[in-house]
Scaffold this motif. Structure first.
Motif, PDB file in Angstrom:
ATOM      1  N   ASP A  12      -5.588  -1.932  -5.325  1.00 61.48           N
ATOM      2  CA  ASP A  12      -5.044  -2.480  -4.081  1.00 61.48           C
ATOM      3  C   ASP A  12      -6.096  -3.421  -3.496  1.00 61.48           C
ATOM      4  N   GLU A  21      -6.373   0.805  -1.018  1.00 61.33           N
ATOM      5  CA  GLU A  21      -7.007   0.085   0.077  1.00 61.33           C
ATOM      6  C   GLU A  21      -8.506  -0.040  -0.187  1.00 61.33           C
ATOM      7  N   THR A  79       0.830  -1.205   0.000  1.00 61.24           N
ATOM      8  CA  THR A  79       0.000   0.000   0.000  1.00 61.24           C
ATOM      9  C   THR A  79       0.868   1.260   0.000  1.00 61.24           C
TER      10      THR A  79
END
Ligand SMILES: Nc1ncnc2c1ncn2[C@@H]1O[C@H](COP(=O)(O)OP(=O)(O)OP(=O)(O)O)[C@@H](O)[C@H]1O
Ligand SMILES: [Mg+2]
Lengths: 307, 314
Positions: A159, A86, A46
């Motif tokens: 992600d 995320e 990330t």
């Protein structure tokens, strides 16, 4: 690969509070390729992605997108990027459609038709006017994908995108990624914990551990290692084992369940087969045994756990 | 420019798609109407004890006394004007606005702005901080728009919102007054270059609301800065409201020290210059406006640097 890379990470390093989180990471991403980004929890996936989209500044090194330095030419370079970082967090008090209108206004000139088209592509037509509050995680992922592709970026960063999707959704998603990569030449960068999934989805895999890139390999199997393991299913295992020992000397051979596992160079497998048949052993199956990515990964990272 | 308008529309949409915004506005309107109702109710309770001529002549002698005791020109002029106006009323038989009148009510209603400030502070605190709390800051900033521009759009939207609330407060007070109060007797008088002239209630009330709006802008900007800096909604709301109610008390606490001249809350209430004496000695309207502008500049500079330079790591 003779094409120009869409994205170049040049020796990027990130230090937060004296701790090196990303350490001298270099990576090129090419059009039409789906690259997986794999690493254990806390490896820095990330963080790397945050630096690729300018949410975090690099401590040293350079992020280049579409030929521009992200640092110096933020608007030009980021215009070619679509991303989910995320979780796809949206404005819950607005409808999915209003969220897309919001992001469309930030992108510049995006027509109502384009929004409709994208909504259809991600399969949210029936629920797009509901408030995001009422969405399931999978629906939010779809909306996240929709906002990422709204402006037809050359480079798509995702992600953990399949988090929350059902099997059919994952399959659909995988096919969609393949499609935009092959048809539109989009370069896709996907981080995931699910090894098997990355294997199915990606052409190439970059493996990160403790902030360092430890391997970049193609999914087709590592060509550096010419020897492959073949599984032979034969009528007489013991005899076959003895024959291999006699004819090939130092070769690795092992009996696994009802099969013989032999590590060979490609051309040799035909030869082994011929010798078996000449010696009166029936050969029912020859399967090239690919080491699973998981096995390789665990080998590479020294058995560190991946969720 | 059109990009800025798109960004402002986005911010406006995000404020008005939330139910809580409508609750705030409903409370504000409710409070304004309640103020009108209570004003009308209390004016019915008060029976006129004294004819206005008697009141005004009493006031006139007070003004004349104070004029004689004045310590500076500003104060002296103020009492001189007031005494002259009182005399003019008696000579020409022009009554002042009664306590029970619409005029007096509308001028007093500017205190309702406190509610508007409170609610704008809530919005200003959250307009940046909430994006961090919701996690939407990531999808908001990875766009071909400079971060600074996104921040400016948010600031301009906050100001537009505060203007909207100020207008609602003012119009609400007028409507509430028309519904609940009698027009009543009396005329406002003012001194313009040695002439006593009639002052319209609209101009006078807009002047009071306008000065209160300056205070509103400062508090809004302060809350905006704290929200941007701390990325915490609660902290920004808490600190701003705390200062809103205690900031001015500290002026009196610190009045012995010279730094009080540069203290923000010495200057936020510009209506102090409509009084005979400002809060402390040695300040002027021009000085106050300069100090306020400097504070505003610093607030915005800090917000800008914090928003554009720091990593987003939520
Ligand atoms: N803002 C921060 N301050 C300090 N350390 C941080 C910060 N953000 C991340 N880290 C640290 O950096 C490392 C990498 O974190 P990162 O979130 O990039 O990992 P990841 O590979 O995405 O992990 P996961 O698979 O769990 O999502 C972790 O050790 C984390 O604790
Ligand atoms: Mg992560």
């Amino acid at each position: 690969m003779n094409e120009q890379p869409v994205v170049q990470l040049k020796n990027i390093t990130k230090k937060i509070g004296g701790k090196t989180i990303i350490d001298d990471l270099s990576l090129d991403l090419y059009p039409g390729q789906v690259t997986g980004f794999l690493g254990p929890n806390g490896a820095g996936k990330t963080t790397t992605i945050r630096m690729m989209v300018g949410l975090m500044k690099v401590t040293s090194g350079e992020v280049m997108i579409d030929g521009y330095k992200l640092k110096d030419n933020y608007r030009k370079s980021i215009a070619q990027v679509g991303a989910i970082v995320e979780n796809p967090e949206m404005y819950k008090f607005m409808s999915g459609y209003q969220n897309l209108v919001h992001f469309a206004r930030l992108q510049g000139n995006i027509s109502k038709e384009r929004i409709k088209e994208v909504v259809k592509q991600v399969g949210l037509e029936s629920r797009i006017h509901d408030k995001v509050q009422a969405y399931s995680l999978g629906m939010r992922q779809r909306l996240g994908l929709a906002q990422a592709i709204l402006h037809k970026p050359k480079f798509l960063i995702l992600d953990e995108p399949t988090n929350g999707l059902d099997p059919a959704g994952i399959r659909e998603f995988r096919m969609y990624l393949r499609k935009i990569a092959t048809e539109d030449g989009v370069s896709v960068f996907v981080s995931s914990h699910l090894l098997s999934e990355i294997e199915l989805m990606c052409d190439r895999i970059a493996i990160i551990q403790q902030g360092k890139l430890i391997s970049i390999r193609s999914v087709q199997g590592s060509d550096q290692d010419k020897r492959k393991t073949f599984l032979f299913k034969v009528s007489d295992k013991e005899k076959a084992w003895q024959i291999v020992r006699d004819n090939f000397g130092d070769i690795e051979v092992e009996v696994v369940n009802d099969r013989l596992m032999i590590k060979l160079e490609k051309e040799q497998s035909a030869k082994v087969n011929r010798i078996f048949i000449e010696s009166g052993i029936d050969v029912y199956e020859i399967i090239p045994h690919k080491k699973t990515l998981e096995e390789e990964f665990l080998e590479m990272t020294g058995g560190e756990q991946i969720v | 420019m059109s990009e800025m308008i798109r960004l402002i529309r986005n911010e406006w949409m995000k404020i008005f798609k939330r139910n809580s915004t409508f609750i705030l506005i409903a409370i504000l309107i409710g409070a304004v109407f309640l103020f009108a109702f209570v004003s009308s109710w209390s004016s019915n309770q008060q029976s006129q004890t004294m004819p206005w001529e008697e009141q005004v002549s009493q006031q006139m002698s007070v003004y004349e006394q104070q004029e004689a005791q004045s310590e500076n020109m500003h104060e002296k002029n103020y009492y001189q004007d007031q005494a002259a106006i009182a005399r003019h009323r008696l000579e020409n038989d022009i009554p002042p606005p009664q306590h029970t009148s619409f005029i007096q009510y509308l001028l007093d209603s500017k205190s309702n702005i406190t509610f508007a400030v409170l609610f704008t502070v809530i919005i200003a605190s959250g307009i940046v901080a909430s994006e961090f709390a919701w996690g939407t800051i990531k999808l908001l900033t990875i766009r071909p728009v400079r971060r600074g521009k996104i921040l400016w759009a948010k600031y301009i939207t906050t100001l537009l919102f505060s203007l909207t609330l100020a207008i609602i407060t003012y119009l609400g007070a007028i409507i509430g007054g028309l519904v609940f109060l009698e027009k009543g007797d009396g005329v406002l008088l003012t001194m313009v270059e040695d002439h006593i002239v009639e002052q319209s209630v609209w101009i006078e009330s807009l002047r009071l609301y306008g000065l209160a709006f300056v205070n509103m802008i400062i508090m809004t900007s302060f809350a905006f800065m704290i929200g941007t800096l701390s990325r915490s909604n609660a902290l920004a709301i808490g600190l701003s409201i705390f200062l809103m109610f205690t900031g001015q008390q500290l002026v009196f606490l610190f009045q012995e020290y010279t730094f009080v001249k540069f203290y923000l809350f010495t200057h936020t209430d510009l209506s102090q210059y409509l009084q005979p004496k400002p809060m402390i000695e040695g300040i002027s309207p021009l000085f106050s406006v300069t100090v306020l502008m400097l504070y505003l500049f610093v607030f915005l500079l800090i917000s800008h640097l914090s928003f554009t330079k720091r990593d987003i790591a939520t």
